[in-house]
Design a protein around this motif. Structure first.
Motif, PDB file in Angstrom:
ATOM      1  N   PRO A  97       1.581   4.964   0.755  1.00 24.11           N
ATOM      2  CA  PRO A  97       0.955   6.015   1.992  1.00 24.11           C
ATOM      3  C   PRO A  97      -0.061   6.936   1.402  1.00 24.11           C
ATOM      4  N   SER A 104       0.894  -1.173   0.026  1.00 24.39           N
ATOM      5  CA  SER A 104       0.082  -0.070   0.014  1.00 24.39           C
ATOM      6  C   SER A 104       0.708   1.152  -0.088  1.00 24.39           C
ATOM      7  N   LYS A 153       5.676  -3.951   3.350  1.00 24.06           N
ATOM      8  CA  LYS A 153       5.408  -5.649   3.122  1.00 24.06           C
ATOM      9  C   LYS A 153       6.321  -6.860   3.519  1.00 24.06           C
ATOM     10  N   ALA A 198       7.914   6.897  -0.952  1.00 24.23           N
ATOM     11  CA  ALA A 198       6.566   6.308  -0.872  1.00 24.23           C
ATOM     12  C   ALA A 198       6.547   4.562  -1.401  1.00 24.23           C
ATOM     13  N   GLN A 199       7.142   4.694  -2.361  1.00 25.18           N
ATOM     14  CA  GLN A 199       7.463   3.410  -2.823  1.00 25.18           C
ATOM     15  C   GLN A 199       8.245   2.371  -1.927  1.00 25.18           C
ATOM     16  N   GLU A 200       9.291   3.099  -1.543  1.00 21.75           N
ATOM     17  CA  GLU A 200      10.119   2.247  -0.261  1.00 21.75           C
ATOM     18  C   GLU A 200       9.335   1.771   0.740  1.00 21.75           C
ATOM     19  N   VAL A 201       8.842   2.627   1.402  1.00 24.83           N
ATOM     20  CA  VAL A 201       7.767   2.350   2.622  1.00 24.83           C
ATOM     21  C   VAL A 201       6.943   1.302   2.292  1.00 24.83           C
ATOM     22  N   ALA A 202       5.875   1.491   1.070  1.00 20.75           N
ATOM     23  CA  ALA A 202       5.183   0.352   0.579  1.00 20.75           C
ATOM     24  C   ALA A 202       5.921  -1.041   0.626  1.00 20.75           C
ATOM     25  N   LEU A 203       7.183  -1.138   0.020  1.00 20.93           N
ATOM     26  CA  LEU A 203       7.526  -2.147  -0.213  1.00 20.93           C
ATOM     27  C   LEU A 203       8.208  -2.909   1.164  1.00 20.93           C
ATOM     28  N   THR A 225      10.034  12.019  -3.072  1.00 22.41           N
ATOM     29  CA  THR A 225       8.894  11.679  -1.968  1.00 22.41           C
ATOM     30  C   THR A 225       8.042  10.244  -2.710  1.00 22.41           C
ATOM     31  N   HIS A 226       8.118  10.443  -3.890  1.00 24.73           N
ATOM     32  CA  HIS A 226       7.633   9.211  -4.786  1.00 24.73           C
ATOM     33  C   HIS A 226       8.377   8.077  -4.668  1.00 24.73           C
ATOM     34  N   LYS A 227       9.742   8.193  -4.626  1.00 25.67           N
ATOM     35  CA  LYS A 227      10.527   7.007  -4.285  1.00 25.67           C
ATOM     36  C   LYS A 227      10.450   6.534  -2.985  1.00 25.67           C
TER      37      LYS A 227
END
Lengths: 233, 116
Positions: free
Chosen positions: A56, A54, B107, B99-104, B95-97
């Motif tokens: 954020p 997901s 998981k 956000a992707q890192e946070v998501a991955l 921020t884009h990068k």
């Protein structure tokens, strides 16, 4: 070879169960990329037992696909399939788009829906699509009949290139140019589609003018950009 | 000192004060503080000395000195804004990068917890 089906989903709680059920027929892993949905997309995916990530907040379809591609690359998948979360794509058509990637004959395969029985779309959309085809032909010398189709298969080279750089919004057309410019083989195969289940296309009439301008500009900018040394990563 | 000049001096003085206060509070990064400090000082210099503006204007062939002020002001704002757009684009990308890192990573963390 290991395959990952990436399902980008933004506010698709109504369609996700159906999409995941459809995908059960495919022998490969599935990853739902919930793009900061305001509804219960992530919870629904969890309940269906599907692996999901997901964001954020909302990044757009391009960001979602790229997250999936990064996940595929980091977890040793050989190729990835983009399979929209709105139910338009059919799991029984996946075989068609992965065949050439598995055979090593293509780096990116697009499931084109322009063929008979395939897809009905409006006149304006047809013209827009034709303009993109011409632009792509002009910039890469390749004719892609359905450049806005989102049903795709990305081979190992495409995984590496696109995990480094993938357009945020309206990425379909631009990514074809990016791929072609970096020496990747882009191939189109005809596939069958379903009419969308619920919700609306992300592109309405008001947005389509912006879409045309943005994508056309992006194509030209992309063609001017320095190439990415993706092979080195 | 005439009233106009006094008002100009007061205004430019408060801009300088605002900039210094923002830097002190840590709300303005050093990178930008230099730019705004210099700007404030130039505005003060122009407010204090009417001669300065006139001399520069005539030297570059402009016979109505305030128009030089407008020209430079507009150009300055234009350039600063372009600079901000560049910064904004870079930040969006970061921020884009992230956000992707946070998501991955989230998981991955969840998968690990499940294994334990």
């Amino acid at each position: 070879m290991k395959a990952l089906v990436i399902v980008p989903a933004y506010n698709e709680e109504a369609n996700i169960p159906f999409v995941l059920q459809d995908l059960q027929g495919f022998a490969g892993d599935v990853l739902v990329v919930d793009d900061g949905s305001k509804d219960t997309t992530a919870a629904v995916a969890r309940r269906c037992g599907a692996p999901h990530v997901s964001h954020p907040f909302n990044l757009g379809i391009g960001g979602s696909v790229q997250t999936g591609l990064k996940h595929a690359l980091r977890n040793g998948y050989d190729y990835a399939i983009q399979f929209d979360g709105d139910g338009q794509h059919r799991a029984d058509q996946i075989e068609k788009i992965i065949a050439l990637v598995e055979a090593g004959e293509a780096d990116m395969v697009i499931g084109a829906r322009t063929l008979p029985e395939g897809y009905k779309c409006g006149f304006a959309r047809k013209i827009g699509s034709r303009i993109f085809s011409l632009l792509i032909k002009l910039l890469t010398g390749k004719w892609i009949a359905d450049p806005t189709a989102g049903f795709r298969c990305y081979g190992p080279n495409a995984l590496r290139l696109f995990s480094l750089s993938y357009p945020d919004d309206y990425p379909e057309v631009e990514s074809i140019i990016t791929a072609a410019r970096h020496g990747l083989t882009v191939v189109e195969v005809p596939v069958l589609m379903r009419q969308r289940l619920s919700g609306h296309s992300s592109i309405n009439r008001r947005k389509s003018a912006y879409y045309m301008v943005k994508v056309s500009l992006a194509l030209i900018v992309d063609a001017m950009r320095e190439k990415i040394a993706w092979r080195e990563f | 000192m005439d009233v106009t000049r006094l008002v100009a001096l007061l205004l430019s003085g408060s801009i300088l004060t605002l900039v210094i206060w923002l830097i002190r509070e840590g709300r303005l990064r050093e990178k930008y503080s230099l730019l705004w400090l210099c700007t404030s000082l130039i505005i003060i210099a122009l407010a204090v000395s009417r001669r300065l503006l006139e001399t520069v204007a005539i030297a570059v062939g402009i016979y109505y000195p305030p128009s030089l002020l407008f020209l430079l002001g507009m150009l300055f704002l234009l350039l600063v804004n372009i600079g901000f757009s560049v910064t904004l684009s870079r930040l969006t990308q970061s921020t884009h990068k992230l956000a992707q890192e946070v998501a991955l990573l989230k998981k991955e963390l969840e998968d690990h917890k499940k294994c334990d």
